[in-house]
Write an enzyme that holds these catalytic residues in place. Sequence first.
Site, PDB file in Angstrom:
ATOM      1  CE  LYS A 158      -2.770  -2.566   3.287  1.00  0.00           C
ATOM      2  NZ  LYS A 158      -3.108  -2.638   4.720  1.00  0.00           N
ATOM      3  N   GLY A 159       2.125   1.086   0.328  1.00  0.00           N
ATOM      4  CA  GLY A 159       2.993   2.237   0.578  1.00  0.00           C
ATOM      5  C   GLY A 159       3.187   3.194  -0.584  1.00  0.00           C
ATOM      6  CD  GLU A 216       8.734  -0.945  -2.869  1.00  0.00           C
ATOM      7  OE1 GLU A 216       7.917  -0.207  -2.295  1.00  0.00           O
ATOM      8  OE2 GLU A 216       9.084  -2.034  -2.405  1.00  0.00           O
ATOM      9  CG  ASP A 217       6.989   2.215   0.312  1.00  0.00           C
ATOM     10  OD1 ASP A 217       7.771   1.362  -0.159  1.00  0.00           O
ATOM     11  OD2 ASP A 217       6.135   1.931   1.174  1.00  0.00           O
ATOM     12  CG  ASP A 230      15.337  -2.017   5.010  1.00  0.00           C
ATOM     13  OD1 ASP A 230      16.553  -1.765   5.106  1.00  0.00           O
ATOM     14  OD2 ASP A 230      14.672  -2.444   5.972  1.00  0.00           O
ATOM     15  CE  LYS A 276      14.906   2.140   6.109  1.00  0.00           C
ATOM     16  NZ  LYS A 276      14.439   1.230   7.168  1.00  0.00           N
ATOM     17  CB  VAL A 298      11.324   6.609   7.647  1.00  0.00           C
ATOM     18  CG1 VAL A 298      12.708   7.123   7.994  1.00  0.00           C
ATOM     19  CG2 VAL A 298      11.376   5.682   6.442  1.00  0.00           C
ATOM     20  CG  ASP A 344       2.823   0.371   7.817  1.00  0.00           C
ATOM     21  OD1 ASP A 344       3.694   0.178   6.951  1.00  0.00           O
ATOM     22  OD2 ASP A 344       2.515  -0.494   8.649  1.00  0.00           O
ATOM     23  NE  ARG A 354      -0.470   1.721   5.152  1.00  0.00           N
ATOM     24  CZ  ARG A 354       0.509   0.858   4.868  1.00  0.00           C
ATOM     25  NH1 ARG A 354       1.547   1.251   4.173  1.00  0.00           N
ATOM     26  NH2 ARG A 354       0.446  -0.390   5.285  1.00  0.00           N
TER      27      ARG A 354
HETATM   28  P1  5GP Z   1      13.079  -4.553   1.453  1.00  0.00           P
HETATM   29  O1  5GP Z   1      12.578  -5.797   0.789  1.00  0.00           O
HETATM   30  O2  5GP Z   1      13.774  -3.615   0.487  1.00  0.00           O
HETATM   31  O3  5GP Z   1      13.964  -4.852   2.629  1.00  0.00           O
HETATM   32  O4  5GP Z   1      11.877  -3.773   2.111  1.00  0.00           O
HETATM   33  C1  5GP Z   1      10.674  -3.743   1.487  1.00  0.00           C
HETATM   34  C2  5GP Z   1       9.536  -3.142   2.267  1.00  0.00           C
HETATM   35  O5  5GP Z   1       9.741  -3.088   3.693  1.00  0.00           O
HETATM   36  C3  5GP Z   1       9.295  -1.707   1.877  1.00  0.00           C
HETATM   37  O6  5GP Z   1       8.618  -1.603   0.650  1.00  0.00           O
HETATM   38  C4  5GP Z   1       8.468  -1.234   3.052  1.00  0.00           C
HETATM   39  O7  5GP Z   1       7.135  -1.631   2.879  1.00  0.00           O
HETATM   40  C5  5GP Z   1       9.101  -1.960   4.230  1.00  0.00           C
HETATM   41  N1  5GP Z   1      10.072  -1.058   4.900  1.00  0.00           N
HETATM   42  C6  5GP Z   1      11.413  -1.075   4.813  1.00  0.00           C
HETATM   43  N2  5GP Z   1      11.965  -0.098   5.556  1.00  0.00           N
HETATM   44  C7  5GP Z   1      10.934   0.563   6.139  1.00  0.00           C
HETATM   45  C8  5GP Z   1      10.848   1.704   7.031  1.00  0.00           C
HETATM   46  O8  5GP Z   1      11.831   2.327   7.461  1.00  0.00           O
HETATM   47  N3  5GP Z   1       9.579   2.094   7.391  1.00  0.00           N
HETATM   48  C9  5GP Z   1       8.454   1.447   6.966  1.00  0.00           C
HETATM   49  N4  5GP Z   1       7.282   1.927   7.382  1.00  0.00           N
HETATM   50  N5  5GP Z   1       8.499   0.387   6.125  1.00  0.00           N
HETATM   51  C10 5GP Z   1       9.734  -0.049   5.715  1.00  0.00           C
HETATM   52 MG    MG Z   2       6.826  -0.902  -0.182  1.00  0.00          MG
HETATM   53 MG    MG Z   3       4.763  -2.036   6.282  1.00  0.00          MG
END
Ligand code: 5GP
Ligand code: MG
Ligand code: MG
Length: 177
Positions: free
Chosen positions: A42-43, A98-99, A102, A130, A150, A156, A162
């Site tokens: 949803k982000g 993407e929002d 990470d 990040k 964050v 969220d 959000r």
């Molecule tokens: P990744 O697969 O790159 O590690 O992370 C994917 C998802 O984890 C992001 O699209 C997001 O939904 C969630 N996420 C990662 N870091 C954060 C953060 O700092 N805050 C929030 N609210 N969600 C995060």
């Molecule tokens: Mg996301």
């Molecule tokens: Mg989340």
Amino acid sequence: MNNVIEEILVSEKQIAEACKRLGSEITKDYENKDLVLVGLLKGCIPFLSDLAKHIELPLEVQYMIVSSYHGGTASSNEIQIKYDLEVPIKDRDILLVEDIIDTGQTIKAVKKLFETRGAKSIKVVSLLDKKDNNNLKAEYVGFTIPNKFVLGYGLDFQQKYRNLPYIGVLKKEFYDK
Ligand code: 5GP
Ligand code: MG
Ligand code: MG
């Protein structure tokens, strides 16, 4: 509302400027292409909505809901699709929206999936990236941020916040709750 926020990391104004800058870059790069924005719910919602207004092309918008198996026994490259695209993407130019990136695992797995579906090109635009992510770099990034949790502007904390118009850092006392 703000009692969970340590500091504002990216202001409303900075977000608006980034959407404008990224939108005009994307407009240039995708001229005469068959652009499909794929938002990861949803982000992605506030970002996709603001960004798309600055892309001056006849694009299509599609959404997906995926969840990754972080730290599970399954391979890190696996994702679970909870809601899939409505259309085939063979020979189309996909821009994943993407929002935040990470570890980069989610987006890496989605890219891999789209390759198997025969997309012509697959790029990524992420509002936030990040600093310690060395896994996957998005072609278009709004802001590189420190490794902190964050929230706001689509992101969220326990499914809330959000709707904040800016990106804030979560107060330490709320971590691991
Ligand atoms: P990744 O697969 O790159 O590690 O992370 C994917 C998802 O984890 C992001 O699209 C997001 O939904 C969630 N996420 C990662 N870091 C954060 C953060 O700092 N805050 C929030 N609210 N969600 C995060
Ligand atoms: Mg996301
Ligand atoms: Mg989340």
